[in-house]
Each structure stands twice: as structure tokens, then as C-alpha cells.
Write a protein that holds these residues in place. Structure first.
Motif, PDB file in Angstrom:
ATOM      1  N   ALA A   1       0.835  -1.203   0.000  1.00 31.12           N
ATOM      2  CA  ALA A   1       0.000   0.000   0.000  1.00 31.12           C
ATOM      3  C   ALA A   1       0.866   1.247   0.000  1.00 31.12           C
ATOM      4  N   LEU A   2       0.377   2.282  -0.666  1.00 26.21           N
ATOM      5  CA  LEU A   2       1.037   3.579  -0.660  1.00 26.21           C
ATOM      6  C   LEU A   2       0.522   4.357   0.545  1.00 26.21           C
ATOM      7  N   GLU A   3       1.413   4.656   1.472  1.00 26.90           N
ATOM      8  CA  GLU A   3       1.028   5.349   2.698  1.00 26.90           C
ATOM      9  C   GLU A   3       0.794   6.832   2.450  1.00 26.90           C
TER      10      GLU A   3
ATOM     11  N   ALA B   1       9.731  -0.056  -8.539  1.00 26.52           N
ATOM     12  CA  ALA B   1      10.146   0.291  -7.177  1.00 26.52           C
ATOM     13  C   ALA B   1       9.041  -0.014  -6.174  1.00 26.52           C
ATOM     14  N   ILE B   2       7.797   0.266  -6.527  1.00 28.76           N
ATOM     15  CA  ILE B   2       6.674  -0.059  -5.632  1.00 28.76           C
ATOM     16  C   ILE B   2       6.611  -1.560  -5.392  1.00 28.76           C
ATOM     17  N   ASP B   3       6.760  -2.336  -6.464  1.00 30.63           N
ATOM     18  CA  ASP B   3       6.704  -3.792  -6.349  1.00 30.63           C
ATOM     19  C   ASP B   3       7.858  -4.310  -5.484  1.00 30.63           C
ATOM     20  N   VAL B   4       9.072  -3.820  -5.726  1.00 31.48           N
ATOM     21  CA  VAL B   4      10.234  -4.262  -4.955  1.00 31.48           C
ATOM     22  C   VAL B   4      10.081  -3.878  -3.484  1.00 31.48           C
ATOM     23  N   ALA B   5       9.645  -2.637  -3.222  1.00 35.10           N
ATOM     24  CA  ALA B   5       9.468  -2.189  -1.841  1.00 35.10           C
ATOM     25  C   ALA B   5       8.454  -3.060  -1.113  1.00 35.10           C
ATOM     26  N   GLY B   6       7.367  -3.387  -1.782  1.00 37.35           N
ATOM     27  CA  GLY B   6       6.353  -4.234  -1.164  1.00 37.35           C
ATOM     28  C   GLY B   6       6.875  -5.618  -0.821  1.00 37.35           C
ATOM     29  N   ARG B   7       7.684  -6.185  -1.713  1.00 35.72           N
ATOM     30  CA  ARG B   7       8.247  -7.511  -1.467  1.00 35.72           C
ATOM     31  C   ARG B   7       9.220  -7.485  -0.294  1.00 35.72           C
ATOM     32  N   LEU B   8      10.040  -6.450  -0.225  1.00 32.31           N
ATOM     33  CA  LEU B   8      10.991  -6.339   0.875  1.00 32.31           C
ATOM     34  C   LEU B   8      10.275  -6.159   2.213  1.00 32.31           C
ATOM     35  N   LEU B   9       9.257  -5.316   2.223  1.00 31.40           N
ATOM     36  CA  LEU B   9       8.535  -5.062   3.473  1.00 31.40           C
ATOM     37  C   LEU B   9       7.742  -6.287   3.929  1.00 31.40           C
TER      38      LEU B   9
ATOM     39  N   PRO C   1       9.829  -8.385   9.836  1.00 25.22           N
ATOM     40  CA  PRO C   1       9.021  -8.804  11.001  1.00 25.22           C
ATOM     41  C   PRO C   1       8.193  -7.675  11.606  1.00 25.22           C
ATOM     42  N   ASP C   2       8.624  -6.430  11.405  1.00 23.00           N
ATOM     43  CA  ASP C   2       7.915  -5.283  11.965  1.00 23.00           C
ATOM     44  C   ASP C   2       6.818  -4.834  11.004  1.00 23.00           C
ATOM     45  N   PRO C   3       5.541  -4.956  11.381  1.00 20.01           N
ATOM     46  CA  PRO C   3       4.452  -4.560  10.467  1.00 20.01           C
ATOM     47  C   PRO C   3       4.390  -3.056  10.236  1.00 20.01           C
TER      48      PRO C   3
ATOM     49  N   CYS D   1       7.384   8.880  -2.020  1.00 17.34           N
ATOM     50  CA  CYS D   1       6.249   8.020  -1.682  1.00 17.34           C
ATOM     51  C   CYS D   1       6.647   7.081  -0.552  1.00 17.34           C
ATOM     52  N   LEU D   2       5.844   7.038   0.490  1.00 16.12           N
ATOM     53  CA  LEU D   2       6.021   6.067   1.568  1.00 16.12           C
ATOM     54  C   LEU D   2       5.199   4.825   1.254  1.00 16.12           C
ATOM     55  N   VAL D   3       5.832   3.665   1.401  1.00 19.40           N
ATOM     56  CA  VAL D   3       5.177   2.389   1.110  1.00 19.40           C
ATOM     57  C   VAL D   3       5.208   1.527   2.358  1.00 19.40           C
ATOM     58  N   ARG D   4       4.139   0.767   2.581  1.00 14.05           N
ATOM     59  CA  ARG D   4       4.115  -0.201   3.671  1.00 14.05           C
ATOM     60  C   ARG D   4       3.599  -1.536   3.146  1.00 14.05           C
ATOM     61  N   ALA D   5       3.843  -2.599   3.900  1.00 21.39           N
ATOM     62  CA  ALA D   5       3.474  -3.936   3.429  1.00 21.39           C
ATOM     63  C   ALA D   5       1.973  -4.137   3.399  1.00 21.39           C
ATOM     64  N   GLU D   6       1.252  -3.528   4.342  1.00 22.20           N
ATOM     65  CA  GLU D   6      -0.200  -3.654   4.412  1.00 22.20           C
ATOM     66  C   GLU D   6      -0.789  -2.273   4.673  1.00 22.20           C
ATOM     67  N   GLY D   7      -1.967  -2.042   4.146  1.00 26.20           N
ATOM     68  CA  GLY D   7      -2.624  -0.764   4.367  1.00 26.20           C
ATOM     69  C   GLY D   7      -4.055  -0.798   3.876  1.00 26.20           C
TER      70      GLY D   7
END
Length: 310
Positions: A3-5, A121-129, A133-135, A168-174
Motif C-alpha cells: 500500500a502507498l502510505e 520500485a513499488i513492487d520491490v518495496a512491497g516484497r521487501l517489506l 518482522p515489523d508490520p 512516496c512512503l510504502v508499507r506492506a499492508e494498508g
């Protein structure tokens, strides 16, 4: 689900009319008129006094959601179109980390997809996040480049580059701006310098519309969406005429395409997607739950599209 924060943009203060740029680039009057009357270009935003670090810092400091959360940032990605951005050993990205207090983050450049690199970059960031372990972990994507060579200022008969930047800030879930699909089509047969190879340019221009439509349809299919179900299309800002033709082909009304940054800003490399996202959200064009499509093409050639839910 990635998700884009938050998204922020930085537009340099100088707006140069395309006639001035055409004179500097050695374009004929006919070529300049083509850009203005046919492609819908008017001016290009530039920052003649700042370097790449300054440009990216402008976008990052505009990202208010980053303030006080710097310790949550695990990764910083520069989505870059050009393979070289600064002479060795100068490293604008790592210099920026010091200015932002992000020295602890892992920083790297995402390239080889040219102006479609922001979607990568969005796809890579999501995979890394997703592996963190930290949500609450975050990734910061930066987009924007300097027009420091002729190749970085012009796509022949197609676009003029500007120096708009975005963060752009990205997080694993949103719960908002969630990535529903990502499609890429790599077309290596178009690798080369279009300005020096008229045959390559002609073949690229001929196949470009079908390639863009094809990758957008792939993203829609993967997300289970249709042209009728998406609220908006956020395109890259190469020109207006190519998108008008594509929209006629797929039957998408132009009032559902964000094109206003094309004449006002110029094609800002990988930042276009975020610039148009910022425009759509600040104008209230997207509402909670709306599905929207973003698309970009990079010379080389890479065609990419992504469906998100606001």
C-alpha cells in the motif's frame, strides 16, 4: 497487500516555455510546433540552480507523513530512468540520507526499466517489506532526475523532460492505495538510441500504442477489473495525443484520464505516476474504494501498468 502510505511532490520554480528549450536543443520551428500543437506541450519545470540531491530533498521534505517516523524506514529506493545520474564517486542518494536522518536505512537505485521504474520500485518495496518482522516498517521511494544531457532532455518527436520530483512512503499492508496487480512487458528489440536510429524510432512509434494497451489490459485482468470499473487512469506525461489515441482505442473517456500535468510540468522521468497521483488526490478525483490504473513506458523498452484501490 502493498500500500502507498503517502505521496508528495516537488515542482522546481522555473517554468521554461518549450520554444526556449527547442532553440537550445537545436529543434526546427516545425518540431517545436509539433510539440505544442500536436502533443499538447507548453512548458517544462526545471531547477537550474540545484543538483539531484536538492531535487530529491525537495520531494522528501514535502512528505509530511515521514516526519517523526524516520526510524520506521527500512529501505530507500531511488526509481531512476537514466543509468548514470552523477560522476563517480558522487552519490546523491546517500548524501540525501544524511540530510534526512535516514543513515540507518538500506538505500539503492532501481533502474533498467527506465521511466517505468517507479512501478518496479513499488513492487520491490512491497516484497521487501513483506519479509520484515515489523508490520510498521516503511520504505521510501524517491523519483526525479536532472536533465543534464541531450538524451535526458528529449525523446525525439515524443516528449520533453522536466525535473519534477516525488516521494512516496510504502508499507506492506494498508487500507488505502493498495496494489491489486502489476504487469510488465519487456521489449528488448527497441533497445537503442532513438535520436540516432530513424528506423528504430519508426518501429517504436508504430508498436507503442498496442504495447501500452496490452500491458494495461494484463493489469486489469490480473486485478479482475475492466475499463468500465476503474475510476481513473494515471498515465506517464509524455504527451497528450498518444493517450487520446489510446483512450479512443479502448473506449475510455478522457475525463477519466489525468492529463493536466503534461503541458504544465513536462515528462518527469519516473516521477510522473506520483505527480499524477498527487493531482488526483488533491483534486478529490479518487474516493475510498475506487480502483484506478497507472501506466508508464520506458525506453529500452519497458511497458508497465498497475491497478490500485484507493
Amino acid at each position: 497487500m502493498t500500500a502507498l502510505e503517502a505521496v508528495a511532490v516537488h515542482l522546481p520554480p522555473v517554468a521554461r516555455p518549450i520554444e526556449e528549450l527547442g532553440e537550445e536543443l537545436g529543434l526546427s520551428d516545425r518540431q517545436v510546433k509539433l510539440f505544442r500543437r500536436f502533443h499538447g506541450l507548453d512548458q517544462v519545470r526545471l531547477d537550474p540552480d540545484g543538483d539531484l540531491t536538492d531535487l530529491l530533498e525537495g520531494a522528501a521534505t514535502a512528505l509530511t507523513a515521514l516526519r517523526g517516523r524516520e526510524h520506521r524506514v527500512r529501505y530507500v529506493l531511488h526509481a531512476r530512468s537514466m543509468p548514470i545520474a552523477a560522476p563517480y564517486p558522487h552519490n546523491p542518494l546517500h548524501e540525501l540520507l544524511g540530510r534526512l536522518g535516514l543513515e540507518h536505512a538500506r538505500a539503492f537505485t532501481v533502474t533498467h526499466h527506465a521511466c517505468a521504474g517507479s512501478l518496479l520500485a513499488i513492487d520491490v518495496a512491497g516484497r521487501l517489506l513483506a519479509a520484515e518482522p515489523d508490520p510498521e516498517a516503511l520504505a521510501l521511494i524517491l523519483a526525479g532526475e536532472k536533465t543534464f544531457t541531450r538524451d535526458a532532455r528529449l525523446v525525439p518527436e515524443t516528449a520533453l523532460f522536466g525535473e519534477g520530483a516525488a516521494a512516496c512512503l510504502v508499507r506492506a499492508e494498508g487500507e488505502r492505495d493498495r496494489v491489486l496487480s502489476y504487469a510488465v512487458d519487456l521489449r528488448g528489440e527497441f533497445d537503442g538510441r532513438l535520436a540516432e536510429d530513424p528506423d528504430l524510432l519508426a518501429r517504436y512509434q508504430r508498436d507503442y500504442p498496442d504495447a501500452v494497451v496490452g500491458v494495461m489490459r494484463a493489469a486489469l485482468d490480473e486485478a479482475g477489473e475492466t475499463w468500465d470499473s476503474i475510476r481513473l487512469l494515471l498515465p506517464h506525461n509524455v504527451n497528450q495525443v498518444s493517450w487520446k489515441r489510446i483512450c479512443r482505442t479502448v473506449g475510455l473517456p478522457l475525463d477519466r484520464v489525468v492529463l493536466e500535468n503534461v503541458p504544465a510540468v513536462g515528462h518527469s522521468f519516473t516521477a510522473d505516476v506520483f505527480l499524477n497521483h498527487h493531482t488526483a488526490t488533491t483534486r478529490g478525483l479518487l474516493h475510498p474504494g475506487d480502483r484506478y490504473l497507472v501506466a508508464a513506458a520506458g525506453l529500452g523498452a519497458t511497458f508497465a501498468a498497475m491497478v490500485l484501490q484507493h
